[in-house]
Design a protein around this motif. Structure first.
Motif, short mmCIF file in Angstrom:
data_model
loop_
_atom_site.label_atom_id
_atom_site.label_comp_id
_atom_site.label_asym_id
_atom_site.label_seq_id
_atom_site.Cartn_x
_atom_site.Cartn_y
_atom_site.Cartn_z
N GLY A 1 0.80 -1.22 0.00
CA GLY A 1 0.00 0.00 0.00
C GLY A 1 0.83 1.26 0.00
N ASN A 2 0.76 1.99 1.10
CA ASN A 2 1.37 3.31 1.10
C ASN A 2 2.88 3.28 1.28
OD1 ASN A 2 -0.99 4.66 0.67
ND2 ASN A 2 -1.54 4.55 2.83
N ARG A 3 3.42 2.15 1.74
CA ARG A 3 4.88 2.10 1.87
C ARG A 3 5.48 1.85 0.49
NH1 ARG A 3 5.21 -2.32 6.24
NH2 ARG A 3 3.08 -2.55 5.58
N ALA B 1 -0.76 11.33 -6.79
CA ALA B 1 -0.95 10.34 -5.75
C ALA B 1 -0.61 8.96 -6.30
CB ALA B 1 -2.39 10.37 -5.27
N GLY B 2 -0.20 8.09 -5.41
CA GLY B 2 -0.24 6.68 -5.76
C GLY B 2 0.97 6.09 -6.44
#
Lengths: 217, 484
Positions: free
Chosen positions: B21-23, B102-103
């Protein structure tokens, strides 16, 4: 049975013309659902006639993905587009477009004519030219329509045309290929639907035909 | 076993990237390790003993298979997949930071899935499944093309998905007619090997119609003129590492399917498949060579060069004969390694100058020696200057064509290659040399981008002067698979 199949085929090609000629998005989407149901009916008739279990699977998959799941998906993603009461913009006016579409259908018939002479059951004689007509006219619809959702429906019409021909000429394809193809059509609808939504948010319009910042000078 | 492993690795990496995910760093590390493993495994498959003994490896009960032609494409996809990952590490980080996108984690998931679909194309043996894999290469890369999320990128993504899906529908009817022909002729499996065996028993009308639709359909995806209009847009608007994959190997995987069909049709008198391939190839190479002259955007310059190269490969494959086929496989390899390097160099230039316009980039070699030298090297190599691989492959194609007496075709091809050479070198020259426009704040290229440039430069520099014997062997046997 053969006459019933011919009826389904005839109605199918009418819905294909509708995709080129209809003025409103919601009408096009309804026509696409009808078109998919007719494809499933044809698959069912051929399945009963040839006793092929694969064709029943195709009929089921078609109803499941194209008549239910894809319209639902598009309603969820793009309801403001579907309910827009404006007319779809196109490159040529509608009578001319329909005339060209009719010409293309005849052209499609002549491209498959040599194949029909070699090997053809009564079903292939109906389904192959009609499927080919669906493909060519679908491609024409994509080039004529200037908006995102009608272009997507053009792609899906082409796929339907290919399947219409496919159920008659390749009824014994491995089931996994049919499953994968149904899945593939679903992903087309999902990806283009999401992309359309993003274009709408970012650019403020879905008239993709008017987007022309990328071209050769 | 190895074959399913190759496909499993990016699938696992995509899952891991999704879980992390965000890592973003963990996702990137998973991708880097995955692509390196896939590359090493492809090297093992291509040069390992199993392929050498049987000439073919089967996996997953006949659903996967790998001969020398597949191995070549597999090797190229996995190599560019690895270098593009390396380049993405720095590039995507900078792009995301600069534009507030983002992303990055989502980028890595999509990247792995895209790579998975491209690795699947050469490995799948069932023709129907190959069609689905090619279609998935489009659908899984659409959001990579539109990653930068500005109107131009979204326009490019839209054109990309609509035109290639339209092509795919034409290819689908071609595949179905091929199956019909095979069934009518009696038996035979609907695999590449089965088709080549059964070829002479299938009625020519089926083969010709099927080939025509598949050539149009997958030709759209390989960027053949006149259905190429999406290609310069998508290949210029996507993030540069994605461009390297799109231009370097995705077009090759689409072309691979067309090339696979050629040996099925060679026995038909007059060799219509060869004639169509040569005509489409010449038109593409010619149109691209002239369109090259007027580009204003250096990424589009390389995109048009891709169209030109696809045309050259198709001409060589269509002309036939062992020497021309060897030239075609050599060109496939030279194009993949060189074009991906060019897009890395273009990406580095874009990071440093912040513009895609050729006119605003001057004196790059002073602003940034690394990017300047890379761009010059890439330009020379892709345009076909000696002693780079593209020169040798184009030279061997021309030589083979002349030896077989195709003077007009080869004359035109040479003319187009020369025009493209001048077009590319003129623009690159202007960008690399000259006076820098103004003193920009010094920008340091991310270390991973420089590393990717260094790794990708190795085959570009090396393959023109020295081909390792095992690689030559693979190229020769891959060329053999193009003929009967």
């Amino acid at each position: 049975m053969n006459q019933l199949n011919a009826l389904a085929g005839g109605l199918f090609i009418l819905t294909v013309f509708g995709i080129v000629g209809l003025r409103q998005v919601i009408g096009c989407l309804r026509l696409f659902v009808m078109q998919s149901v007719l494809l499933a009916v044809s698959a069912l008739i051929l399945g009963i006639e040839t006793g092929s279990i694969h064709l029943f699977a195709v009929a089921g998959l078609t109803i499941g993905t194209k008549a239910l799941l894809i319209p639902w998906l598009l309603y969820r993603l793009l309801s403001h587009e579907i309910h827009a009461r404006r007319e779809i913009r196109q490159v040529l006016n509608i009578p001319t477009s329909l005339l060209i579409a009719a010409g293309l259908t005849i052209f499609a018939y002549f491209t498959v004519r040599p194949l029909l002479d070699i090997n053809s059951s009564a079903f292939i004689r109906v389904n192959l030219p009609i499927g080919m007509g669906g493909i060519v006219v679908g491609a024409f619809a994509i080039t004529m329509r200037r908006e995102a959702l009608p272009q997507l429906l053009g792609i899906l019409t082409m796929e339907n045309g290919a399947f219409m021909a496919g159920i008659s000429i390749a009824p014994n394809l491995p089931l996994i290929a049919e499953l994968a193809a149904a899945f593939d059509v679903l992903i087309i609808a999902l990806v283009t639907g999401l992309l359309t939504r993003r274009i709408h948010r970012r650019v403020g319009t879905t008239r993709v035909g008017d987007m022309a910042s990328l071209k050769e000078e | 076993m190895e074959l399913s492993m190759v496909l499993l690795i990016p699938a696992v990496a995509a899952t891991l990237a999704g879980i992390f995910g965000n890592r973003a760093h963990a996702a990137a590390a998973a991708t880097l390790i995955g692509t390196l493993a896939a590359f090493l495994l492809s090297v093992h498959i291509t040069f390992g003993p199993a392929l050498g003994v049987h000439g073919r490896i089967l996996g997953l009960a006949g659903w996967l298979s790998c001969d020398y032609l597949s191995a070549l494409v597999l090797l190229l996809v996995s190599f560019v997949g690895f270098t593009a990952t390396l380049f993405s590490l720095g590039y995507i980080g900078s792009a995301v930071k600069a534009k507030g996108l983002a992303g990055t984690a989502r980028y890595w998931v999509r990247y792995n899935l895209f790579l998975l679909s491209m690795l699947a194309v050469p490995l799948l043996s069932q023709v129907a499944m190959v069609w689905i894999a090619v279609e998935l290469t489009t659908l899984l890369s659409v959001f990579l093309v539109g990653f930068e999320d500005n109107p131009e990128a979204l326009e490019a993504a839209w054109k990309y998905v609509v035109l290639t899906c339209m092509g795919a529908a034409f290819a689908l009817i071609g595949v179905l007619i091929l199956y019909w022909g095979l069934r009518t002729s009696g038996a035979g499996e609907f695999t590449w090997a089965g088709l080549t065996l059964a070829g002479p028993r299938i009625q020519p009308a089926f083969l010709k119609t099927a080939f025509f639709f598949i050539l149009i359909g997958f030709g759209t995806k390989a960027g053949l003129v006149p259905l190429h209009t999406w290609l310069p847009d998508a290949h210029s608007q996507a993030p540069s590492p994605v461009c390297a994959l799109l231009s370097g190997v995705e077009t090759t995987t689409a072309l691979y399917v067309i090339l696979r069909l050629l040996p099925v049709l060679t026995w038909i008198p007059g060799h219509p498949a060869g004639t169509w391939s040569v005509s489409f190839g010449l038109i593409s190479a010619g149109a691209a060579a002239f369109l090259l002259l007027q580009v204003k955007d250096y990424k589009r310059l390389f995109a048009f060069s891709t169209i030109e190269h696809m045309g050259i490969i198709l001409v060589a494959a269509g002309l036939g004969g062992g020497a021309a086929h060897l030239g075609a496989t050599y060109q496939i390899m030279a194009h993949a390694v060189t074009k991906s390097f060019c897009f890395f160099a273009a990406g580095a230039t874009l990071l440093i100058t912040g513009t895609r316009k050729i006119d605003t980039v001057r004196g790059l070699i002073r602003t940034s020696p690394v990017a300047g030298i890379s761009l010059m090297l890439g330009g020379l190599a892709i345009a076909g200057a000696p002693p780079f691989a593209v020169f040798i492959s184009e030279f061997s194609i021309i030589k083979a064509g002349l030896a077989a007496g195709h003077y007009v075709i080869i004359g035109l091809l040479t003319l187009f290659i020369a025009i493209a050479f001048c077009g590319i070198m003129y623009q690159i020259n202007k960008m690399v040399f000259g006076r820098p426009p103004e003193a920009r704040a010094a920008y340091r290229l991310p270390a991973t981008c420089a590393a990717a440039l260094a790794v990708a430069a190795i085959p570009v520099v090396l393959l023109g002067v020295f081909i390792p014997a095992p690689l030559h062997h693979v190229l020769k046997l891959a060329a053999f698979a193009l003929g009967r």
